[in-house]
Design a protein around this motif. Structure first.
Motif, PDB file in Angstrom:
ATOM      1  N   LEU A  31     -17.724  30.276  10.342  1.00  0.00           N
ATOM      2  CA  LEU A  31     -18.909  31.147  10.394  1.00  0.00           C
ATOM      3  C   LEU A  31     -18.685  32.179  11.500  1.00  0.00           C
ATOM      4  O   LEU A  31     -18.608  31.823  12.681  1.00  0.00           O
ATOM      5  CB  LEU A  31     -20.159  30.317  10.660  1.00  0.00           C
ATOM      6  CG  LEU A  31     -21.551  30.928  10.443  1.00  0.00           C
ATOM      7  CD1 LEU A  31     -21.931  31.892  11.561  1.00  0.00           C
ATOM      8  CD2 LEU A  31     -21.645  31.639   9.088  1.00  0.00           C
ATOM      9  N   ILE A  32     -18.586  33.440  11.137  1.00  0.00           N
ATOM     10  CA  ILE A  32     -18.237  34.498  12.077  1.00  0.00           C
ATOM     11  C   ILE A  32     -19.470  35.347  12.388  1.00  0.00           C
ATOM     12  O   ILE A  32     -20.199  35.775  11.496  1.00  0.00           O
ATOM     13  CB  ILE A  32     -17.133  35.414  11.510  1.00  0.00           C
ATOM     14  CG1 ILE A  32     -15.946  34.581  11.010  1.00  0.00           C
ATOM     15  CG2 ILE A  32     -16.688  36.420  12.567  1.00  0.00           C
ATOM     16  CD1 ILE A  32     -15.256  33.763  12.077  1.00  0.00           C
ATOM     17  N   SER A  40     -21.059  35.778   8.592  1.00  0.00           N
ATOM     18  CA  SER A  40     -20.420  35.522   7.302  1.00  0.00           C
ATOM     19  C   SER A  40     -19.513  34.299   7.405  1.00  0.00           C
ATOM     20  O   SER A  40     -18.964  33.998   8.474  1.00  0.00           O
ATOM     21  CB  SER A  40     -19.603  36.737   6.839  1.00  0.00           C
ATOM     22  OG  SER A  40     -18.525  36.988   7.735  1.00  0.00           O
ATOM     23  N   TRP A  41     -19.396  33.590   6.298  1.00  0.00           N
ATOM     24  CA  TRP A  41     -18.490  32.445   6.165  1.00  0.00           C
ATOM     25  C   TRP A  41     -17.201  32.983   5.560  1.00  0.00           C
ATOM     26  O   TRP A  41     -17.172  33.409   4.408  1.00  0.00           O
ATOM     27  CB  TRP A  41     -19.142  31.390   5.266  1.00  0.00           C
ATOM     28  CG  TRP A  41     -18.350  30.153   5.017  1.00  0.00           C
ATOM     29  CD1 TRP A  41     -17.772  29.782   3.841  1.00  0.00           C
ATOM     30  CD2 TRP A  41     -18.091  29.076   5.931  1.00  0.00           C
ATOM     31  NE1 TRP A  41     -17.152  28.552   3.968  1.00  0.00           N
ATOM     32  CE2 TRP A  41     -17.338  28.101   5.236  1.00  0.00           C
ATOM     33  CE3 TRP A  41     -18.412  28.857   7.272  1.00  0.00           C
ATOM     34  CZ2 TRP A  41     -16.906  26.915   5.849  1.00  0.00           C
ATOM     35  CZ3 TRP A  41     -17.986  27.677   7.875  1.00  0.00           C
ATOM     36  CH2 TRP A  41     -17.246  26.723   7.171  1.00  0.00           C
ATOM     37  N   GLU A  42     -16.144  33.032   6.350  1.00  0.00           N
ATOM     38  CA  GLU A  42     -14.938  33.710   5.893  1.00  0.00           C
ATOM     39  C   GLU A  42     -13.685  33.004   6.376  1.00  0.00           C
ATOM     40  O   GLU A  42     -13.730  32.069   7.177  1.00  0.00           O
ATOM     41  CB  GLU A  42     -14.942  35.159   6.369  1.00  0.00           C
ATOM     42  CG  GLU A  42     -14.978  35.326   7.878  1.00  0.00           C
ATOM     43  CD  GLU A  42     -15.165  36.778   8.296  1.00  0.00           C
ATOM     44  OE1 GLU A  42     -14.151  37.387   8.718  1.00  0.00           O
ATOM     45  OE2 GLU A  42     -16.296  37.286   8.197  1.00  0.00           O
ATOM     46  N   GLU A  43     -12.566  33.481   5.866  1.00  0.00           N
ATOM     47  CA  GLU A  43     -11.277  32.865   6.174  1.00  0.00           C
ATOM     48  C   GLU A  43     -10.694  33.471   7.448  1.00  0.00           C
ATOM     49  O   GLU A  43     -10.656  34.691   7.611  1.00  0.00           O
ATOM     50  CB  GLU A  43     -10.323  33.072   5.003  1.00  0.00           C
ATOM     51  CG  GLU A  43      -9.070  32.222   5.081  1.00  0.00           C
ATOM     52  CD  GLU A  43      -8.325  32.185   3.762  1.00  0.00           C
ATOM     53  OE1 GLU A  43      -7.176  32.667   3.739  1.00  0.00           O
ATOM     54  OE2 GLU A  43      -8.901  31.691   2.770  1.00  0.00           O
ATOM     55  N   VAL A  44     -10.233  32.585   8.336  1.00  0.00           N
ATOM     56  CA  VAL A  44      -9.629  32.994   9.608  1.00  0.00           C
ATOM     57  C   VAL A  44      -8.469  32.058   9.913  1.00  0.00           C
ATOM     58  O   VAL A  44      -8.339  30.991   9.299  1.00  0.00           O
ATOM     59  CB  VAL A  44     -10.665  32.928  10.769  1.00  0.00           C
ATOM     60  CG1 VAL A  44     -11.795  33.915  10.554  1.00  0.00           C
ATOM     61  CG2 VAL A  44     -11.208  31.514  10.925  1.00  0.00           C
ATOM     62  N   ARG A  83     -16.719  36.371  16.949  1.00  0.00           N
ATOM     63  CA  ARG A  83     -16.749  35.012  17.490  1.00  0.00           C
ATOM     64  C   ARG A  83     -17.146  34.003  16.412  1.00  0.00           C
ATOM     65  O   ARG A  83     -18.073  34.238  15.629  1.00  0.00           O
ATOM     66  CB  ARG A  83     -17.754  34.935  18.646  1.00  0.00           C
ATOM     67  CG  ARG A  83     -17.946  33.569  19.271  1.00  0.00           C
ATOM     68  CD  ARG A  83     -16.714  33.121  20.033  1.00  0.00           C
ATOM     69  NE  ARG A  83     -16.462  34.008  21.160  1.00  0.00           N
ATOM     70  CZ  ARG A  83     -15.276  34.556  21.397  1.00  0.00           C
ATOM     71  NH1 ARG A  83     -14.245  34.313  20.591  1.00  0.00           N
ATOM     72  NH2 ARG A  83     -15.091  35.354  22.439  1.00  0.00           N
ATOM     73  N   ILE A  84     -16.468  32.866  16.373  1.00  0.00           N
ATOM     74  CA  ILE A  84     -16.899  31.731  15.563  1.00  0.00           C
ATOM     75  C   ILE A  84     -18.021  31.032  16.315  1.00  0.00           C
ATOM     76  O   ILE A  84     -17.860  30.655  17.478  1.00  0.00           O
ATOM     77  CB  ILE A  84     -15.744  30.744  15.304  1.00  0.00           C
ATOM     78  CG1 ILE A  84     -14.622  31.417  14.514  1.00  0.00           C
ATOM     79  CG2 ILE A  84     -16.253  29.508  14.556  1.00  0.00           C
ATOM     80  CD1 ILE A  84     -13.378  30.552  14.339  1.00  0.00           C
TER      81      ILE A  84
END
Length: 372
Positions: A31-32, A40-44, A83-84
């Motif tokens: 969650l960024i 947003s919930w995204e790929e990192v 930031r997460i």
């Protein structure tokens, strides 16, 4: 004496143990925070060990805190875009730095909301929230946090807690933040004593945790004040004797209970100017106001009225020194924190969980838990 506040140096040949060695290009979902009102919930990339005192933990259960909502409102400007978020988790250790000695790969641990270097002046005084050696409240604040599939935990020896068999993930998760926060900053700072009249303004998760832990000191009355009827019903379930809702006169209710004196302790568990001022009006001469709420704007302090009444006001960031004792209480079935959980989601429904948690009047949400 001079205090050495530098981070632990990496020993010669310092390496790392566990899954970290073989996932250089691995990614995960998280969650960024992208600035006020944007997430947003995204790929990192997955986190990696950066110090020999680190651990990487696979997140098995995570929750959302009211402080995360304050961040999204822009109340915590130290949190920068990218930031997460998140500072509470239960998980499984997957990798450790060479200096970590108390946890190992495969251990089930509680990740505390406060990290502690264990060496600085404040850590030696159990004021871990004020750590000068790189700890304090950093997860989801100054470094990437726990609302992700994996999290890097600095100072793993002093910032995680091994969980005993029989303690469920959901119950343990409530020890990451809300229970120690309410207990330390509200109940203990407020000096709740047997026979006291305690008023808790705000019956959200922190306020309910204050009600639950205040009972450990057998006060004569616990009064819950909130605008939402659903939260007042929850306050009764957690131990409030009297509830005061919208349209009710809190001062009159407290005066009736105390012969006109006022409350011994008022715990502020919202974080807005109106509720803080209300607490100062509800206490008796010689009383305590324990502020727990996260404030994002200036609050009037009517010192001209308070000084002559011997009023004590305390503030505080949780230090989590009480976490081991609270864990013992859960193990002994003296506390039942699992009842805080009202909604459950899979981890990849983080956005839906935020929507539910941020609208408690409509959803009745207290704490949401997301699991793998």
């Amino acid at each position: 004496m001079r205090w050495d506040l530098r981070p632990y140096p990496a020993p010669a040949g310092s390496g790392q143990r566990g899954k970290e060695e073989n996932h250089e290009e691995a990614t995960m979902k998280a969650l960024i925070y992208h600035g006020p009102g944007r997430r947003s919930w995204e790929e990192v990339p997955e986190p990696r060990l950066t110090a020999p005192t680190d651990a990487v933990v696979r997140v098995d259960a995570v929750t959302i805190c009211g402080t995360d909502l304050h961040i999204l409102k822009g109340d915590v400007p130290a949190v920068t875009p990218g930031r997460i978020l998140g500072h509470e988790a239960v998980g499984t250790v997957t990798a450790t730095g060479d200096a970590v000695t108390t946890v190992k790969e495969g251990d089930r641990v509680l990740v505390s909301c406060v990290s502690a270097c264990g060496r600085c002046r404040y850590c030696r005084e159990s004021m871990y929230g004020q750590c000068l050696g790189g700890g304090g409240w950093i997860l989801g604040h100054l470094i990437d946090g726990t609302q992700a599939e994996y999290v890097r935990v600095p100072f793993a020896d002093t910032s995680t807690y091994l969980l005993p068999e029989g303690v469920e993930d959901e119950a343990a998760l409530m020890l990451a933040d809300i229970l120690p926060t309410a207990y330390e900053v509200g109940v203990l700072n407020g000096r709740v004593r047997p026979g006291d009249t305690v008023v808790v303004v705000g019956a959200g998760p922190i306020g309910l945790a204050a009600i639950a832990t205040a009972q450990l000191f057998t006060p004569s009355h616990i009064v819950a004040v909130d605008l939402a009827q659903s939260r007042l019903e929850a306050a009764k379930q957690f131990g409030a004797d009297v509830v005061v809702g919208a349209g009710d006169d809190a001062s009159a209710a407290v005066a009736e209970l105390t012969g006109g004196l006022g409350a011994d302790v008022a715990i502020e568990a919202v974080g807005v100017p109106e509720t803080f001022e209300q607490c100062t009006r509800l206490i008796r001469a010689g009383g305590h106001v324990a502020n727990v709420g996260v404030h994002g704007e200036s609050v009037p302090l009517r010192l001209q009225d308070l000084w002559i009444r011997n009023v004590t006001i305390t503030t505080g960031l949780v230090d989590t020194y009480s976490t081991p004792a609270l864990l013992d209480m859960i193990t002994a079935r003296r506390l039942d924190p699992g009842k805080f959980v009202t909604h459950r989601f899979p981890l990849d429904e983080m956005s839906a969980a935020y929507d539910t948690f941020s609208a408690p009047e409509a959803t009745g949400a207290l704490k949401v838990v997301l699991t793998r």
